[in-house]
Enzyme design. Structure first.
Site, PDB file in Angstrom:
ATOM      1  N   GLY A  90       0.843  -1.182   0.000  1.00  0.00           N
ATOM      2  CA  GLY A  90       0.000   0.000   0.000  1.00  0.00           C
ATOM      3  C   GLY A  90       0.878   1.232   0.000  1.00  0.00           C
ATOM      4  O   GLY A  90       2.067   1.166  -0.312  1.00  0.00           O
ATOM      5  N   SER A 129      32.412   3.182 -29.755  1.00  0.00           N
ATOM      6  CA  SER A 129      31.806   2.069 -28.982  1.00  0.00           C
ATOM      7  C   SER A 129      32.075   2.257 -27.497  1.00  0.00           C
ATOM      8  O   SER A 129      32.865   1.524 -26.900  1.00  0.00           O
ATOM      9  CB  SER A 129      32.316   0.718 -29.473  1.00  0.00           C
ATOM     10  OG  SER A 129      33.716   0.666 -29.591  1.00  0.00           O
TER      11      SER A 129
END
Length: 634
Positions: free
Chosen positions: A31, A542
């Site tokens: 909750g 890269s």
């Protein structure tokens, strides 16, 4: 006297046997923040007499130090074990507690209410049978209530107890409770939660916890403990399903015994039943069902067993043993729902490890089809998934696996994603179905293979992967290396970053996600060129280790040579041949590596070229020399 002792011993033995046979219910509490989840669990432990004297003494002392009840026992402190939680008055991690009553044993997970800890809630819910969703009667249904309820539905929990807590603070008003119940049921219907029991209570005051409260005369349903002790578990559905045994261990203690151990994830099995091993598809018959307490004629879901088979068939850890007449599916591409649990975003095309049961495989995730707004249930366009976001994606694996849709079997349809570099769990997912192309597209066997193509060229195929900052000198060195190899009669091809951006990757920008996809495309092209028998040279920034590792994994061992063109940022920026650093410094070029986007240097490259103090020609010579050292050149 001895007779009395015998009676006591008999009573103890009977009591222990009775508790051994009691069923076990796993449930979670969830909750929003301050709904009273920890207080509720603490009260259950206290009222169930599951606390030792030293625990009671400790919580009484802690209540005076940390408590919020003016010196009275603060039941939440029985669960909120972390110092940070006690200081802040919130639950951060998932806290597991065990308790027992005369009718049933329980394991409860107290899950966090704060949004940033939603990922921990997923962990707690993954094995639960029931969800207790708390709502503060003063606040009603909140955003986090909806979020947790949606996750409960997503994870496959079907039974929900809606606990409207702190009724004492609203005067035990029935109208308040009914309004909250109606609003929640309306939302729950949209997300497929049907088995809901709504209950008014006060965890702190004890109303409707163990006994019906006189202060709630208008409520005629069960108490919290009454519900937990009597709610039907989902075991019957699991046992009614098809037989599934993920192989966790191949048991070979001697030459005369070979068994396959694991916990049955679905269905039931008898000696003599016909089974199939997946993904291989080989069949056999069950000879024995072996346990630590002896052989069984019959086994059901939840039991840990070792199977021996009538035939010698090849089965390994991670394979799935299934009923021959009701097999699971086998595929390597799927649609799945993914809950992202890492601070670093999920980037499409980045390689991860996927663990499903005991099997771990390499996986990549596509760009999300959509992500979910858990408050409105809208489908939103997304390029990536950030922490706590939920999306629907396609998953591609490097090999086929056996699976069931998650809605059919949580054990064989649920998976986690793991970061390949640090082994952290970054996501949790639920498989929906295999993509059609997974079944329709097969690897076509060809007669002229890589070895034949390489032999015709009298060379060993390989990838020379040059990586480094912009301006480091990658393209210059790569060009010189190719010229030297060409002069030696080698068959080569150079893939340069700028050239590829004009064609293959012309549709990509320079965000992290686009950089990942660019490298993925280059790696796949390089793989094809190696298969053609070529020596392929790539010159790309890269920047990420994960993608470079993915590129290495596409070719065979010994065919990948990572070359770090190691040039300091200040040197590369001083060269700035293309003027890109100046644009990046002015803010005209975003996501530029080394300025506002990271570069992750290789940790163990096959070759590191320190360009300061060496000419490009000397660097190229060093590459050729290293190729010879690694056996790539005669």
């Amino acid at each position: 006297m001895a007779h009395v002792s015998d009676l006591i011993a008999t009573d103890i033995e009977r009591y222990l046997r009775q508790h051994e046979k009691k069923s076990l219910l796993r449930f979670i509490t969830c909750g929003s923040v301050d709904d009273g989840k920890s207080t509720l669990i603490g009260r259950l432990l206290y009222d169930s007499k599951m606390l030792f004297e030293d625990q009671l003494a400790a919580v009484e002392a802690d209540s005076k130090k940390w408590g919020t009840q003016g010196g009275e026992i603060d039941f939440a402190l029985l669960v909120d074990g972390l110092a940070a939680e006690r200081e802040q008055g919130i639950t951060i991690d998932v806290a597991y507690r065990f308790f027992s009553t005369e009718r049933r044993k329980f394991i409860v997970a107290d899950t966090p209410g704060h949004e940033q800890y939603t990922r921990n809630m997923v962990t707690g819910a993954s094995t639960a049978d029931v969800a207790v969703i708390l709502i503060d009667a003063r606040k009603g249904v909140l955003t986090q209530t909806r979020r947790h309820s949606f996750l409960v539905s997503l994870i496959g929990i079907r039974k929900v107890l809606l606990a409207v807590n702190k009724m004492d603070l609203v005067g035990y008003a029935e109208a308040t409770f009914r309004r909250i119940e109606d609003e929640y049921r309306g939302f729950a219907k949209q997300i497929g939660l049907d088995h809901i029991v709504a209950m008014p209570l006060s965890a702190l005051a004890g109303d409707n916890m163990l006994q019906p409260s006189e202060r709630l005369p208008w409520y005629h349903g069960p108490t919290l403990m009454g519900y937990l002790e009597t709610v039907e578990q989902d075991e019957s559905r699991q046992r009614a399903g098809a037989f599934r045994l993920p192989v966790q261990w191949v048991n070979r203690p001697n030459l005369d015994f070979r068994g396959f151990g694991g916990t049955i994830a679905g269905g039931e099995l008898r000696a003599g039943d016909r089974i199939k091993a997946l993904p291989s598809g080989r069949e056999s018959t069950v000879a024995r069902i072996v346990t630590a307490d002896g052989d069984l004629p019959h086994a059901i879901a939840g039991q840990s067993v070792t199977l021996t088979l009538a035939d010698e068939i090849d089965i390994s850890r991670g394979d799935l043993i299934v009923a021959a007449d009701a097999p699971a599916e086998v595929a390597d591409q799927f649609e799945a729902t993914l809950v992202w649990m890492a601070d670093e975003a999920m980037l499409p095309g980045r390689p991860y490890l996927l663990k499903i049961g005991p099997r771990t495989v390499n996986a990549t995730i596509t760009e999300p089809k959509y992500k979910l707004n858990v408050n409105t249930l809208e489908h939103l366009a997304a390029k990536k998934l950030d922490l706590n976001e939920i999306g629907v994606v396609n998953v591609s694996l490097d090999r086929p696996i056996a699976f069931d849709p998650y809605q059919v079997n949580r054990e064989t349809g649920g998976f986690i994603l793991i970061d390949r570099l640090n082994n952290h769990t970054v996501g949790a997912g639920m498989l929906h179905f295999a993509l059609r192309r997974s079944h329709n597209i097969q690897v076509q066997q060809v007669d002229v293979h890589k070895a034949a193509r390489a032999a015709a060229k009298h060379q060993k195929p390989a990838v020379l992967w040059l990586t480094g900052l912009s301006g480091a000198g990658k393209s210059t060195i790569a060009n010189l290396v190719e010229k030297r190899l060409h002069a030696m009669g080698r068959h080569t091809y150079l893939l340069d970053g700028d050239n590829v951006r004009h064609g293959l990757s012309r549709d990509l920008g320079f965000t992290e996600a686009d950089r990942v996809e660019n490298v993925r495309r280059i790696a796949e092209v390089a793989k094809l060129m190696v298969d053609a028998g070529l020596v392929v040279i790539t010159a790309f920034i890269s920047p990420f280790r994960a993608e470079r590792r993915m590129a290495r994994g596409l070719v065979e061992a010994g065919e990948f040579l990572e070359v770090h063109v190691d040039t300091p940022l200040e040197v590369a920026e001083a060269r700035d041949v293309k003027g890109l650093y100046k644009k990046a410094r002015r803010g005209e070029l975003l996501n530029f590596t080394g300025i506002d986007s990271p570069y992750e240097p290789p940790e163990q490259p096959e070759l590191r070229l320190q360009t300061v103090g060496f000419t490009p020609e000397q660097c190229a010579d060093r590459v050729i020399e290293r190729m010879r050292e690694l056996g790539l050149l005669d």
